[in-house]
Design a protein around this motif. Structure first.
Motif, short mmCIF file in Angstrom:
data_model
loop_
_atom_site.label_atom_id
_atom_site.label_comp_id
_atom_site.label_asym_id
_atom_site.label_seq_id
_atom_site.Cartn_x
_atom_site.Cartn_y
_atom_site.Cartn_z
N SER A 11 0.82 -1.20 0.00
CA SER A 11 0.00 0.00 0.00
C SER A 11 0.87 1.26 0.00
CB SER A 11 -0.92 -0.02 1.22
OG SER A 11 -1.80 1.05 1.18
N ASP A 14 2.23 1.68 -3.43
CA ASP A 14 1.19 2.20 -4.32
C ASP A 14 1.01 3.71 -4.12
OD1 ASP A 14 0.79 -0.35 -5.28
OD2 ASP A 14 -1.05 -0.69 -4.14
N SER A 15 0.97 4.15 -2.88
CA SER A 15 0.76 5.58 -2.64
C SER A 15 1.98 6.39 -3.10
CB SER A 15 0.43 5.86 -1.18
OG SER A 15 1.51 5.53 -0.34
N VAL A 18 1.60 6.61 -6.86
CA VAL A 18 0.55 7.59 -7.18
C VAL A 18 1.08 9.01 -7.04
CG1 VAL A 18 -1.67 8.53 -6.40
CG2 VAL A 18 -1.40 6.06 -6.68
N TYR A 104 -1.48 7.03 -10.88
CA TYR A 104 -2.14 8.30 -10.53
C TYR A 104 -3.50 8.41 -11.22
CZ TYR A 104 -3.40 13.19 -10.65
OH TYR A 104 -4.09 14.37 -10.56
N ARG A 106 -5.39 5.98 -12.35
CA ARG A 106 -6.30 4.99 -11.74
C ARG A 106 -6.92 5.56 -10.48
NH1 ARG A 106 -2.61 1.21 -12.92
NH2 ARG A 106 -1.68 1.28 -10.84
N GLN A 107 -6.07 6.18 -9.66
CA GLN A 107 -6.54 6.76 -8.40
C GLN A 107 -7.48 7.93 -8.66
OE1 GLN A 107 -5.42 9.96 -7.04
NE2 GLN A 107 -6.70 9.69 -5.24
N SER A 108 -7.10 8.82 -9.56
CA SER A 108 -7.92 10.02 -9.80
C SER A 108 -9.23 9.67 -10.47
CB SER A 108 -7.15 11.06 -10.63
OG SER A 108 -6.92 10.59 -11.93
#
Length: 113
Positions: A11, A14-15, A18, A104, A106-108
């Motif tokens: 995690s 991943d952050s 991102v 990024y 994917r997250q946004s």
């Protein structure tokens, strides 16, 4: 087999990806692909406006709202260019940059839903 702490490490990776992707996107992509709207309600940025014209509402013009852009698609657009977008060399946008930008986006796009 479950290893303690592995999920939190993944995690954190991943952050980090991102965040690197956000920084690279803002530096390299956002100058053409952001949400700038002028007084006439038209997009002020060439990438956003080009995508708005091309997709005519079928897909979002803002990359940060797109859910269909995976690493392979981003790599293709970045390396080959498309329509009004020039190609970028690996010295300008690295493979890691592409993966981070994909993370990024994917997250946004998830946040935009």
């Amino acid at each position: 087999v479950v290893f303690p702490g592995v999920g939190s490490f993944a995690s954190a990776q991943d952050s980090t990806s991102v965040e690197r992707g956000r920084v690279k996107f803002e530096h390299t992509c956002a100058p053409c692909h952001a949400d700038g709207v002028g007084d006439d309600r038209r997009a002020m940025l060439p990438g956003t406006e080009a995508l708005r014209i091309k997709y005519q509402g079928a897909l979002p013009a803002l990359l940060e709202k797109r859910t269909d852009l995976n690493v392979d698609a981003i790599r293709t657009f970045v390396r080959r260019g498309t329509w009004s977008m020039p190609p970028f060399r690996p010295t300008e946008v690295t493979e890691r940059d592409i993966q981070d930008i994909a993370a990024y986006l994917r997250q946004s796009s998830g946040a935009a839903r």
